[in-house]
Design a protein around this motif. Structure first.
Motif, PDB file in Angstrom:
ATOM      1  N   GLY A  98     -70.178  -0.769 -52.403  1.00  0.00           N
ATOM      2  CA  GLY A  98     -70.067  -0.089 -51.114  1.00  0.00           C
ATOM      3  C   GLY A  98     -68.812  -0.408 -50.317  1.00  0.00           C
ATOM      4  N   TRP A  99     -67.835  -1.078 -50.929  1.00  0.00           N
ATOM      5  CA  TRP A  99     -66.597  -1.389 -50.210  1.00  0.00           C
ATOM      6  C   TRP A  99     -65.644  -0.196 -50.149  1.00  0.00           C
ATOM      7  CZ3 TRP A  99     -64.492  -5.741 -47.662  1.00  0.00           C
ATOM      8  CH2 TRP A  99     -65.411  -6.784 -47.476  1.00  0.00           C
ATOM      9  N   ALA A 100     -65.914   0.826 -50.954  1.00  0.00           N
ATOM     10  CA  ALA A 100     -65.100   2.056 -50.917  1.00  0.00           C
ATOM     11  C   ALA A 100     -63.658   1.845 -51.337  1.00  0.00           C
ATOM     12  CB  ALA A 100     -65.163   2.723 -49.539  1.00  0.00           C
ATOM     13  N   HIS A 116     -55.538   1.138 -40.860  1.00  0.00           N
ATOM     14  CA  HIS A 116     -55.497   2.033 -39.694  1.00  0.00           C
ATOM     15  C   HIS A 116     -55.026   1.309 -38.438  1.00  0.00           C
ATOM     16  CE1 HIS A 116     -57.449   5.222 -41.958  1.00  0.00           C
ATOM     17  NE2 HIS A 116     -58.406   4.402 -42.326  1.00  0.00           N
ATOM     18  N   HIS A 147     -63.026   5.700 -50.561  1.00  0.00           N
ATOM     19  CA  HIS A 147     -63.012   5.943 -49.126  1.00  0.00           C
ATOM     20  C   HIS A 147     -62.454   7.329 -48.792  1.00  0.00           C
ATOM     21  CE1 HIS A 147     -62.415   5.513 -44.898  1.00  0.00           C
ATOM     22  NE2 HIS A 147     -61.157   5.126 -44.940  1.00  0.00           N
ATOM     23  N   ALA A 194     -72.443   8.509 -34.831  1.00  0.00           N
ATOM     24  CA  ALA A 194     -72.297   9.904 -34.398  1.00  0.00           C
ATOM     25  C   ALA A 194     -71.476  10.714 -35.408  1.00  0.00           C
ATOM     26  CB  ALA A 194     -71.619   9.940 -33.028  1.00  0.00           C
ATOM     27  N   VAL A 195     -70.503  10.086 -36.040  1.00  0.00           N
ATOM     28  CA  VAL A 195     -69.614  10.796 -36.978  1.00  0.00           C
ATOM     29  C   VAL A 195     -70.119  10.667 -38.429  1.00  0.00           C
ATOM     30  CG1 VAL A 195     -67.220  11.181 -37.652  1.00  0.00           C
ATOM     31  CG2 VAL A 195     -67.715  10.263 -35.378  1.00  0.00           C
ATOM     32  N   GLU A 196     -70.480   9.492 -38.821  1.00  0.00           N
ATOM     33  CA  GLU A 196     -70.981   9.172 -40.193  1.00  0.00           C
ATOM     34  C   GLU A 196     -70.174   9.890 -41.272  1.00  0.00           C
ATOM     35  OE1 GLU A 196     -75.475   8.798 -41.361  1.00  0.00           O
ATOM     36  OE2 GLU A 196     -74.521   9.930 -42.976  1.00  0.00           O
ATOM     37  N   ASN A 197     -68.877   9.622 -41.275  1.00  0.00           N
ATOM     38  CA  ASN A 197     -68.029  10.278 -42.281  1.00  0.00           C
ATOM     39  C   ASN A 197     -67.429   9.305 -43.292  1.00  0.00           C
ATOM     40  OD1 ASN A 197     -66.329   9.050 -40.478  1.00  0.00           O
ATOM     41  ND2 ASN A 197     -64.824  10.724 -40.450  1.00  0.00           N
ATOM     42  N   ILE A 198     -67.848   8.055 -43.259  1.00  0.00           N
ATOM     43  CA  ILE A 198     -67.343   7.092 -44.240  1.00  0.00           C
ATOM     44  C   ILE A 198     -68.458   6.193 -44.748  1.00  0.00           C
ATOM     45  CG2 ILE A 198     -64.967   7.005 -43.359  1.00  0.00           C
ATOM     46  CD1 ILE A 198     -65.868   4.233 -42.087  1.00  0.00           C
ATOM     47  N   ARG A 199     -68.187   5.559 -45.892  1.00  0.00           N
ATOM     48  CA  ARG A 199     -69.048   4.521 -46.483  1.00  0.00           C
ATOM     49  C   ARG A 199     -68.108   3.418 -46.922  1.00  0.00           C
ATOM     50  NH1 ARG A 199     -73.891   6.561 -48.925  1.00  0.00           N
ATOM     51  NH2 ARG A 199     -73.673   5.016 -50.561  1.00  0.00           N
ATOM     52  N   THR A 200     -68.042   2.352 -46.190  1.00  0.00           N
ATOM     53  CA  THR A 200     -67.095   1.284 -46.565  1.00  0.00           C
ATOM     54  C   THR A 200     -67.451  -0.030 -45.889  1.00  0.00           C
ATOM     55  OG1 THR A 200     -64.748   0.746 -46.825  1.00  0.00           O
ATOM     56  CG2 THR A 200     -65.410   1.650 -44.696  1.00  0.00           C
ATOM     57  N   LYS A 201     -66.911  -1.108 -46.436  1.00  0.00           N
ATOM     58  CA  LYS A 201     -66.985  -2.412 -45.784  1.00  0.00           C
ATOM     59  C   LYS A 201     -65.582  -2.970 -45.555  1.00  0.00           C
ATOM     60  CE  LYS A 201     -71.345  -3.399 -48.094  1.00  0.00           C
ATOM     61  NZ  LYS A 201     -71.732  -3.773 -49.462  1.00  0.00           N
ATOM     62  N   MET A 202     -64.554  -2.171 -45.918  1.00  0.00           N
ATOM     63  CA  MET A 202     -63.178  -2.653 -45.753  1.00  0.00           C
ATOM     64  C   MET A 202     -62.865  -2.852 -44.270  1.00  0.00           C
ATOM     65  SD  MET A 202     -60.771  -0.727 -48.589  1.00  0.00           S
ATOM     66  CE  MET A 202     -61.336   0.969 -48.448  1.00  0.00           C
ATOM     67  N   ILE A 257     -64.579  10.344 -50.338  1.00  0.00           N
ATOM     68  CA  ILE A 257     -65.782  10.697 -49.575  1.00  0.00           C
ATOM     69  C   ILE A 257     -65.417  11.256 -48.199  1.00  0.00           C
ATOM     70  CG2 ILE A 257     -67.794   9.701 -48.373  1.00  0.00           C
ATOM     71  CD1 ILE A 257     -68.386   8.109 -50.866  1.00  0.00           C
ATOM     72  N   THR A 271     -66.567  14.883 -46.710  1.00  0.00           N
ATOM     73  CA  THR A 271     -67.316  15.121 -45.460  1.00  0.00           C
ATOM     74  C   THR A 271     -66.568  16.119 -44.567  1.00  0.00           C
ATOM     75  OG1 THR A 271     -66.356  13.251 -44.230  1.00  0.00           O
ATOM     76  CG2 THR A 271     -68.374  12.795 -45.467  1.00  0.00           C
ATOM     77  N   GLU A 284     -69.914   4.912 -39.587  1.00  0.00           N
ATOM     78  CA  GLU A 284     -70.751   4.550 -40.737  1.00  0.00           C
ATOM     79  C   GLU A 284     -72.179   5.091 -40.554  1.00  0.00           C
ATOM     80  OE1 GLU A 284     -71.965   2.893 -43.388  1.00  0.00           O
ATOM     81  OE2 GLU A 284     -70.136   2.500 -44.516  1.00  0.00           O
ATOM     82  N   LYS A 285     -73.034   4.675 -41.431  1.00  0.00           N
ATOM     83  CA  LYS A 285     -74.417   5.169 -41.497  1.00  0.00           C
ATOM     84  C   LYS A 285     -75.116   5.174 -40.134  1.00  0.00           C
ATOM     85  CE  LYS A 285     -78.476   4.712 -44.411  1.00  0.00           C
ATOM     86  NZ  LYS A 285     -79.096   3.984 -45.535  1.00  0.00           N
ATOM     87  N   LYS A 323     -70.725  17.627 -43.807  1.00  0.00           N
ATOM     88  CA  LYS A 323     -71.965  16.871 -43.990  1.00  0.00           C
ATOM     89  C   LYS A 323     -71.693  15.375 -43.840  1.00  0.00           C
ATOM     90  CE  LYS A 323     -74.160  20.336 -46.866  1.00  0.00           C
ATOM     91  NZ  LYS A 323     -75.146  20.768 -45.854  1.00  0.00           N
ATOM     92  N   HIS A 324     -72.766  14.631 -43.660  1.00  0.00           N
ATOM     93  CA  HIS A 324     -72.636  13.191 -43.451  1.00  0.00           C
ATOM     94  C   HIS A 324     -72.468  12.424 -44.766  1.00  0.00           C
ATOM     95  CE1 HIS A 324     -74.486  13.142 -39.132  1.00  0.00           C
ATOM     96  NE2 HIS A 324     -73.216  13.514 -39.146  1.00  0.00           N
ATOM     97  N   ALA A 325     -71.922  11.205 -44.619  1.00  0.00           N
ATOM     98  CA  ALA A 325     -71.587  10.383 -45.792  1.00  0.00           C
ATOM     99  C   ALA A 325     -72.821   9.810 -46.482  1.00  0.00           C
ATOM    100  CB  ALA A 325     -70.642   9.263 -45.380  1.00  0.00           C
ATOM    101  N   TYR A 326     -73.943   9.800 -45.789  1.00  0.00           N
ATOM    102  CA  TYR A 326     -75.156   9.223 -46.404  1.00  0.00           C
ATOM    103  C   TYR A 326     -76.229  10.271 -46.722  1.00  0.00           C
ATOM    104  CZ  TYR A 326     -73.460   4.454 -45.768  1.00  0.00           C
ATOM    105  OH  TYR A 326     -72.737   3.288 -45.864  1.00  0.00           O
TER     106      TYR A 326
END
Lengths: 260, 260
Positions: free
Chosen positions: B107-109, A249, B168, A235-243, B171, B175, A231-232, B180-183
């Motif tokens: 933001g739950w994606a 997974h 989810h 190191a990866v920051e490739n998702i935006r979620t709260k699930m 996005i 990426t 997440e934000k 590029k990053h999600a944010y």
């Protein structure tokens, strides 16, 4: 603004015809007659909310589900009683629009329709909707549901943990626990009762917030661990979620770095 | 009904005062003045729709995205112009309610907000919404998007295939393709342009349906194969969905029975 101007024109018109006193009477009558609906009040968010009864909302949601599915059921059970209290133009809101969210939007099994309708209702009625939506979604993911048994329900409810706010997982997990098929009447009733549970929980949350009580929300520890990389700022920051990551997974969880 | 009654009362009142001719004139004026909003028309679905311009809707959606995020952006760009044509009470609809769907609901994606808003708009405006929502979601899953470059966009758009109607995956796949990053601001602009693409596609679909043209929709063959066991009537029947199974279950596809 428009009404004021037009009212003045009408006063002048009537005044010219029949004298000021009679005109004033007529205009007062005309106001009663026309009652131009303050439609712009519809647009002003949040709509004024006074606590309603969570159990009544649950029953109304169950009945609404059988009318126009889960999203409509949840939204209408929460916003309907408020709109009825407030009268026009609130009660003229096109509630049936929310039929679209049934079965995770037209059977696509994306977001659970009860949650979709609930989030719309919260946005409409809460001065601070985000904590309520967060608390609701997290509760839905981890609580054995449905936790109510509405009047008119025919079967003994079988509770399951969705693990996700998505219709797909919610139903798949229920079929696992119940050993029943996804298109059986018990599953349909379960989704009706789940809609009732969600509506009830939303009203509890709205009433708490309305009484000034804080609403708690925390992501599961496992998800926090995933987010520390993905997440934000990670190191990866490739998702935006709260699930809850484990909801979908699970196979990754054992072998992924940092997850025990 | 109420308006008719009240109008007659006013005619009688004015008739008593100043004679029928003058009264009729006045009532005509009073109608213009008060324009009692036919608020119940809001509830009658679908709202009357006349074709609007897809490219204008795309631009409006992009701008709406920066005002109140993706769900609002898509919904308002489609329904806003229609509501403006129709006037009150339509234009007084609480558009900002749809802020809730931003980022797959707060933001739950979960469901892509542009699709969520689009499905709501379709339900409100179409006499037969299901085929349009189905066609839209399937298009969104498999089309390299965004396929528009709105005025005011700063970056060269990077197209990606979402593989899913969920925020989810949409996005995460972007990426992967963009590195590029999600944010980052490019991702934000990409979601704005995607909202524009979705609004444009919905208007194309609404205009087609309005012109009596058929709207095609078919599930991918792989998904049909999965569904032959897992969906209605299948041996397992443990799901209800139209999502592309491969979008999330790619690792299963190689080793699962019946999937090459």
């Amino acid at each position: 603004m428009g009404n004021k101007m037009d009212r003045r024109k009408l006063v002048m018109l009537l005044g010219g015809l029949a004298g000021t006193g009679a005109a004033a009477t007529l205009v007062a009558r005309a106001d009663q007659v026309a009652q131009p609906a303050p439609t712009s009040s519809l647009q002003k968010l949040p709509w004024p909310y006074k606590p309603i009864d969570p159990d009544a909302a649950a029953q109304r949601a169950f009945e609404g589900y059988y009318k126009s599915e889960c999203m409509y059921g949840a939204f209408e059970a929460i916003v309907g009683p408020v709109a009825e209290q407030l009268g026009s133009p609130y009660k003229d809101f096109p509630f049936l629009m929310f039929k679209y969210g049934g079965g995770g939007v037209k059977g696509w099994a994306t977001l659970c329709g009860a949650l979709n309708g609930a989030a719309a209702a919260i946005q409409l009625l809460s001065p601070d909707p985000d904590p309520l939506v967060n608390a609701l979604f997290e509760w839905y993911e981890h609580e054995p549901l449905p936790d109510v048994h509405p009047k008119g329900a025919k079967f003994v409810e079988i509770r399951s943990v969705a693990g996700s706010p998505l219709c797909h997982q919610s139903i798949a997990n229920w079929t696992k626990v119940s050993h029943k098929h996804a298109y059986c009447p018990e599953r349909s009733e379960r989704c009706g009762a789940l809609t009732a549970s969600v509506a009830r929980q939303v009203v509890i949350l709205l009433n708490s917030q309305s009484a000034g009580k804080p609403v708690a929300f925390a992501l599961p520890k496992q998800t926090q661990s995933c987010q520390s990389c993905h997440e934000k700022g990670g190191a990866v920051e490739n998702i935006r979620t709260k699930m809850d990551c484990g909801g979908c997974h699970a196979p990754l969880m054992g072998k992924h770095p940092g997850i025990s």
